[in-house]
Design an enzyme around this catalytic site. Structure first.
Site, PDB file in Angstrom:
ATOM      1  N   TYR A  44      18.848  28.069   8.434  1.00  0.00           N
ATOM      2  CA  TYR A  44      17.883  29.167   8.525  1.00  0.00           C
ATOM      3  C   TYR A  44      18.448  30.443   7.906  1.00  0.00           C
ATOM      4  CZ  TYR A  44      14.939  32.769  10.650  1.00  0.00           C
ATOM      5  OH  TYR A  44      14.117  33.846  10.850  1.00  0.00           O
ATOM      6  N   ASN A  59       5.102  34.811   4.991  1.00  0.00           N
ATOM      7  CA  ASN A  59       5.610  34.839   6.359  1.00  0.00           C
ATOM      8  C   ASN A  59       5.937  33.449   6.900  1.00  0.00           C
ATOM      9  OD1 ASN A  59       5.813  35.871   9.280  1.00  0.00           O
ATOM     10  ND2 ASN A  59       4.063  34.477   9.387  1.00  0.00           N
ATOM     11  N   LYS A 108      17.094  32.510   4.559  1.00  0.00           N
ATOM     12  CA  LYS A 108      16.613  33.891   4.621  1.00  0.00           C
ATOM     13  C   LYS A 108      17.428  34.817   3.716  1.00  0.00           C
ATOM     14  CE  LYS A 108      13.144  33.324   7.380  1.00  0.00           C
ATOM     15  NZ  LYS A 108      11.751  33.534   6.907  1.00  0.00           N
TER      16      LYS A 108
END
Length: 255
Positions: free
Chosen positions: A159, A93, A163
Site C-alpha cells: 500500500y 480516489n 501511494k
C-alpha cells in the site's frame, strides 16, 4: 456554499466508500455535476446520488473494474458523454488497503494492490487528459495518496509503495500535461474516521487522537474540502503538489 465549482463536470472514482462519498458530496455542494464511480458499493453510491439530486444537483453512478484498462477508458468516456462532452475534474480516489507481512507476500498480492491503487490512476488520468486537452480551461486531476507514501506502517508495504508512486505520478503528469492547461496534484490524508473504526481499532484511534495536534481524526469532508480547493480556480497556479491533510500529525517529531 460558495459555488467554487459551478459549471464543472467531475468524476470521482471509488465514490461508494467513505472518503469518496465525502469528496463527491462536497463537489456537488460547490456546484459541480458529479459522476460517482463504484465497483461494488453501488447502494452507497446510489444513496449519495439521490441526496445530490434531492438538493437540486446533477449526479450519475457508473460501475467499473478499474484494474481493467479498457474499463477505465469506458468510465471516463461515459462520464464525459453524460457531461455533454466535457470533463473538467477527475479525482482518482479508488483504492484498497489490505494488510500483509512483506516477507510472506506473493507477487500476485503485490500486483493486486498496485493495479488498483496505481495502474488505475495512470489509465484514468491518461483517458481524462484526452478529453480535457480539447476543451476551454483544460482541467484538473487529483489523486488521493496517503501520509503512508512517506511514513510507511507495518503490514502496509504494498500500500505504502503504491501511494508513494501515486505522488510521483502526479508530479510527472503535472510536468507533461501543464502545457495542455491540465493541473495534477495529490491529497495525502491521515487517519480518516469511518463507521466502526473506533470499535475495530480502539487503541489506534486513541493513540491518533492523543498525538494529533488538532486532537481528532479526519472526516471525509476534510478530504473533500482539499479536493474542491485543488479543482477550483483558487488553485489555478498549483500543480505537482502534495497537499497533506492529517491534522498536523506529520509535523510531530518521531523521537
Amino acid at each position: 456554499m460558495s459555488g467554487l465549482l459551478e459549471g464543472q463536470v467531475a468524476l470521482v472514482t471509488g465514490a461508494g466508500g467513505g472518503i469518496g462519498r465525502g469528496i463527491a458530496t462536497r463537489f456537488a455542494e460547490e456546484g459541480a455535476a458529479v459522476v460517482l464511480h463504484c465497483r461494488t458499493g453501488v447502494d452507497a453510491a446510489d444513496e449519495v446520488a439521490r441526496r445530490i439530486r434531492g438538493l437540486g444537483g446533477r449526479a450519475l453512478v457508473l460501475r467499473a473494474d478499474l484494474t481493467d484498462e479498457d474499463a477505465c477508458r469506458r468510465l471516463v468516456a461515459g462520464a464525459a458523454e453524460w457531461g455533454g462532452g466535457r470533463l473538467t475534474a477527475l479525482v482518482n480516489n479508488a483504492g484498497v488497503q489490505p494488510t500483509r507481512e512483506l516477507a510472506g507476500m506473493t507477487v500476485a498480492q503485490w500486483r493486486a494492490v498496485v493495479d488498483t491503487n496505481l495502474s488505475s490512476v495512470f489509465a484514468c488520468t491518461q483517458a481524462a487528459v484526452e478529453v480535457m486537452r480539447g476543451q476551454d480551461g483544460g482541467g484538473s486531476v487529483t489523486h488521493i495518496a496517503s501520509i503512508e507514501a512517506s511514513h510507511p506502517a507495518p503490514l502496509h508495504a504494498h500500500y505504502s509503495a503504491s501511494k508513494a508512486a501515486v505522488v510521483m505520478h502526479a508530479r510527472a503528469a503535472a510536468l507533461e500535461y501543464g502545457c495542455l492547461g491540465i493541473r495534477v496534484n495529490t491529497v495525502s490524508p491521515g487517519l480518516i474516521d469511518r463507521d466502526g473504526l473506533g470499535e475495530a481499532w480502539p487503541e489506534g484511534v486513541r493513540r491518533w487522537r492523543a498525538a494529533a495536534p488538532v486532537g481528532r481524526l479526519g472526516r471525509p469532508q476534510d478530504v473533500g474540502d482539499a479536493c474542491v480547493f485543488l479543482a477550483s480556480g483558487l488553485a489555478s497556479w498549483i500543480t505537482g503538489h502534495d497537499l497533506v491533510v492529517d491534522g498536523g500529525m506529520s509535523a510531530r517529531a518521531a523521537w
